[in-house]
Write a protein that holds these residues in place. Sequence first.
Motif, mmCIF file in Angstrom:
data_model
loop_
_atom_site.group_PDB
_atom_site.id
_atom_site.type_symbol
_atom_site.label_atom_id
_atom_site.label_comp_id
_atom_site.label_asym_id
_atom_site.label_seq_id
_atom_site.Cartn_x
_atom_site.Cartn_y
_atom_site.Cartn_z
ATOM 1 N N MET A 1 -0.455 12.801 6.768
ATOM 2 C CA MET A 1 0.476 13.749 6.160
ATOM 3 C C MET A 1 1.738 13.034 5.679
ATOM 4 N N PHE A 2 2.281 12.137 6.474
ATOM 5 C CA PHE A 2 3.489 11.413 6.077
ATOM 6 C C PHE A 2 3.247 10.565 4.823
ATOM 7 N N GLN A 3 2.064 9.994 4.717
ATOM 8 C CA GLN A 3 1.753 9.150 3.567
ATOM 9 C C GLN A 3 1.653 9.960 2.269
ATOM 10 N N ARG A 4 1.425 11.242 2.400
ATOM 11 C CA ARG A 4 1.285 12.102 1.213
ATOM 12 C C ARG A 4 2.579 12.825 0.857
ATOM 13 N N SER A 5 3.676 12.504 1.579
ATOM 14 C CA SER A 5 4.934 13.224 1.401
ATOM 15 C C SER A 5 6.041 12.308 0.880
ATOM 16 N N LEU A 6 6.888 12.866 0.017
ATOM 17 C CA LEU A 6 8.058 12.125 -0.451
ATOM 18 C C LEU A 6 9.155 12.138 0.612
ATOM 19 N N PHE A 7 9.368 13.311 1.245
ATOM 20 C CA PHE A 7 10.402 13.444 2.268
ATOM 21 C C PHE A 7 9.780 13.996 3.550
ATOM 22 N N THR B 1 17.289 21.589 -2.337
ATOM 23 C CA THR B 1 18.132 20.410 -2.096
ATOM 24 C C THR B 1 17.385 19.127 -2.431
ATOM 25 N N LEU B 2 16.156 19.002 -1.966
ATOM 26 C CA LEU B 2 15.369 17.787 -2.218
ATOM 27 C C LEU B 2 14.901 17.731 -3.669
ATOM 28 N N GLY B 3 14.662 18.903 -4.255
ATOM 29 C CA GLY B 3 14.197 18.937 -5.643
ATOM 30 C C GLY B 3 15.234 18.466 -6.639
ATOM 31 N N ARG B 4 16.514 18.501 -6.244
ATOM 32 C CA ARG B 4 17.585 18.059 -7.151
ATOM 33 C C ARG B 4 17.739 16.537 -7.194
ATOM 34 N N ILE B 5 17.081 15.833 -6.308
ATOM 35 C CA ILE B 5 17.163 14.367 -6.300
ATOM 36 C C ILE B 5 16.258 13.824 -7.403
ATOM 37 N N THR B 6 16.784 12.999 -8.266
ATOM 38 C CA THR B 6 16.032 12.513 -9.429
ATOM 39 C C THR B 6 14.888 11.604 -9.005
ATOM 40 N N PRO B 7 13.818 11.541 -9.817
ATOM 41 C CA PRO B 7 12.699 10.644 -9.515
ATOM 42 C C PRO B 7 13.144 9.187 -9.369
ATOM 43 N N GLU B 8 14.124 8.773 -10.176
ATOM 44 C CA GLU B 8 14.609 7.389 -10.081
ATOM 45 C C GLU B 8 15.273 7.143 -8.729
ATOM 46 N N GLN B 9 16.054 8.117 -8.255
ATOM 47 C CA GLN B 9 16.709 7.960 -6.963
ATOM 48 C C GLN B 9 15.695 8.025 -5.833
ATOM 49 N N VAL B 10 14.698 8.875 -5.957
ATOM 50 C CA VAL B 10 13.642 8.947 -4.942
ATOM 51 C C VAL B 10 12.915 7.605 -4.832
ATOM 52 N N LYS B 11 12.607 7.012 -5.965
ATOM 53 C CA LYS B 11 11.922 5.720 -5.961
ATOM 54 C C LYS B 11 12.764 4.641 -5.299
ATOM 55 N N LYS B 12 14.052 4.669 -5.583
ATOM 56 C CA LYS B 12 14.970 3.684 -5.010
ATOM 57 C C LYS B 12 15.082 3.855 -3.502
ATOM 58 N N MET B 13 15.177 5.096 -3.047
ATOM 59 C CA MET B 13 15.280 5.366 -1.609
ATOM 60 C C MET B 13 13.982 5.004 -0.889
ATOM 61 N N ARG C 1 0.831 -1.203 0.000
ATOM 62 C CA ARG C 1 0.000 0.000 0.000
ATOM 63 C C ARG C 1 0.868 1.257 0.000
ATOM 64 N N MET C 2 1.967 1.264 0.760
ATOM 65 C CA MET C 2 2.857 2.423 0.815
ATOM 66 C C MET C 2 3.574 2.636 -0.518
ATOM 67 N N ARG C 3 3.805 1.567 -1.259
ATOM 68 C CA ARG C 3 4.453 1.699 -2.570
ATOM 69 C C ARG C 3 3.536 2.405 -3.573
ATOM 70 N N ARG C 4 2.259 2.167 -3.484
ATOM 71 C CA ARG C 4 1.320 2.641 -4.497
ATOM 72 C C ARG C 4 0.751 4.024 -4.223
ATOM 73 N N LEU C 5 0.988 4.565 -3.039
ATOM 74 C CA LEU C 5 0.399 5.857 -2.687
ATOM 75 C C LEU C 5 0.917 6.981 -3.576
ATOM 76 N N LYS C 6 0.025 7.895 -3.924
ATOM 77 C CA LYS C 6 0.410 9.106 -4.634
ATOM 78 C C LYS C 6 0.816 10.142 -3.594
ATOM 79 N N ARG C 7 2.001 10.694 -3.731
ATOM 80 C CA ARG C 7 2.543 11.614 -2.735
ATOM 81 C C ARG C 7 2.591 13.025 -3.340
ATOM 82 N N THR D 1 22.869 7.040 3.000
ATOM 83 C CA THR D 1 22.368 7.601 1.740
ATOM 84 C C THR D 1 21.385 6.669 1.041
ATOM 85 N N ARG D 2 21.353 5.417 1.458
ATOM 86 C CA ARG D 2 20.428 4.465 0.839
ATOM 87 C C ARG D 2 18.979 4.759 1.193
#
Length: 587
Positions: free
Chosen positions: A389-395, A461-473, A330-336, A440-441
Motif C-alpha cells: 500500500m505504501f508503495q502505491r501512495s504518494l503521501f 491540502t495534498l492536492g494543492r502540492i504541485t507534481p514538481e514539488q511532489v517529485k522533489k519531496m 525501484r522506489m523512484r520508478r513505481l507508479k503511485r 518541508t523538504r
Amino acid sequence: MNPMRRRSPTSVPVEPMEKGTGKNQNTRICLLASLSVFFWMLLFYFHFVVLGGSTVNESFNLQAGRVYSKVKPTLVTNDLQRDSQSTESTPIPVAPAKNNQINEAEKYPFMRALRTVENKSDPCGGKYIYVHDLPSRFNEDMLKECRSLSRWTNMCKFTTNAGLGPPLENAEGVFGDTGWYATNQFAVDVIFNNRMKQYECLTNDSSLAAAIFVPFYAGFDIARYLWGFNISRRDAASLDLVDWLMKRPEWSIMGGKDHFLVAGRITWDFRRLSEEESDWGNKLLFLPAAKNMSMLVVESSPWNANDFGIPYPTYFHPAKDADVFIWQERMRRLKREFLFSFAGAPRPDNPKSIRGQIIDQCRSSKVGKLLECDFGESKCHSPSSIMHMFQRSLFCLQPQGDSYTRRSAFDSMLAGCIPVFFHPGSAYTQYTWHLPKDYTRYSVFIPEDDIRKRNVSIEETLGRITPEQVKKMREEVISLIPSLIYADPRSKLGIFRDAFDVSVQAVIDKVTKLRKDIIEGHTDDNFIEENSWKYALLEEGQREVGAHEWDPFFSKPKDGNGDSVDTSAEAAKNSWHNEQRHQSSVK
C-alpha cells in the motif's frame, strides 16, 4: 711507518724537539675536537629533523601527545612533566608558552582521545569506541530466556539472525530479493549491539575512546517485568547496572557523560514518576548516574536531555550497498495510484486522538486508501500488505500512535512515500540526527487541531502540492532511506551510512563537543532542560532558545519531574495494549 701510531717509550729515541712542535700538536687536538662536535651536531640534526620529518620543537610535541599509556582516573598524572625531567640532561628548545598550553591540556584524561583526530594516517582518529564487557546477565542471558521478553509475543523468533528475525518470503514481489526480515519493532537493543561488534574502530584502550558503549539490553529488561511485578523487580537490573558502571575506572573520567546505551522501547517505559506500585515502568532514566549517560530510544522525551530518538527498525536490512541502490531506484520508478493512504486503527477510548477523523476522510475520498488495523484485520499486520500500500501512495498519513511516534513512519519512507505528520513530536523533535531540520523538504505538516476541528480536508491540502514539488519531496525521502535503516549486523555497508552509523557519529560529536567545552571552560548556565526539544532544533553555533511555533504542542501541565503526566505512563500502557491487540488479531 704511521706517525700517528702510539709507540712505547723504550722504542722511541730521545731527540731534541724542533721549534714549533708543541703548537702543531695543539692544533691537531683542536681540529679533532671540532670534528667531533660537528659530527655529533650532524647526527643530532639528522635524527630529529630528517628522520622525524619535523622540527625539534614539533618532535617534542609529538612525543608529548603519547603520554597516556593507561587512564588513571583517580589521579591525573602530568606525564609530560615527568618525561621532560627524564631528558633533563639533553636540553631541547621549547617555546615556554606552547609548553604551558600542553601542560594545561594534560590535566584532562581524555586528551589522548581528542588527539587521535590529529593523526591523519589513522582512519579511526576521533572515532574509537570502547565497549564495556558487561556481565552476561545484562544482555546475553536475556536472549537465552527469550520467551520471557514479552507477555504476548514469542520473542525467540525475533532474536534470530542477529536480531533481525526470520527472513521474509517475497512471494508477492513487494520486497527485494535479499535483506528482508520480519523484524520486531522493539528489537533495536540486540540489532544495535550486534552492529557494534562489526564497528571498524573498536578499541580495548578506553583512553583512546571518543565514546563508551554500554551493551545493556534495557528494552528487553523492562519488557520482562512491566506486567505483574513490583517496582523493586522492575528497577533491579537498572540499579545493578549503575552500581557496576560507577565502580569502573572509565566512569570516573567524565562521570559517565561519555557513556551511551540503546533501548528499543519508548522513553516512557523508563520514566516512572513515583514509587507507587501502580505507576508504570522503571526509573532508569531518572537515576542520577543515568542522567549523565546518553540513552538512545525509539521515542525520546521532549522535556528531558538524557535521551535521544533513533529510528524504529524496518523490514529492510541490506548487507551490501548494491541492495540499497537497487531498492532506491525501484522506489523512484513505481507508479503511485493513490494520493494518500493510512494504515492504523481508531482510538475510541482516547478523546484527543484524531484517528477517527482521518479514517473518515480516507473512506470518503476516491484518491485515498485505508488499511484498518483493528481486531481481526490481519492484513494490517502483514509486512507485504503494508509495504504494498505504501508503495502505491504518494503521501502516507502518520498521526500519533499510542505515543508520539510509530514505526509506520519509517516503513512508509522506506517505500518512498512522503510522510504527513500532525504533531511535531512524531518526527521533527525526535529524530534530529537522522532527518533534516527543514521538515518541508521531505514531509507535510497538518496541525492536529485542524483535523480535530474539521477545518481542513487532507485531500485538498495534498492536492494543492504541485507534481514538481511532489517529485522533489519524494526524491528527498528516497535519499534518506540509507540513514533510516539498520544494515545487516553481520556485515557493513561500504558507501552508505545507516541508522547505526549516524547515531554513533552523533554521540561522538556530542561527547567531543562536551570535552572541548570543558577544556575551554565553556558552560551553559542558562540551559533549561524542559526546553530540550528546542535545543535539538538549534542551528550550528546557536545556544539560546526562545518562543517557538510548536510551543502549544508541548506546553502541557507538568509534574515535579518535568514530564507530562498525560503523555508518559498512559502512552506507554497504551503502547502495550496495542501490542496485545496486534497479537490477538494475528492468532
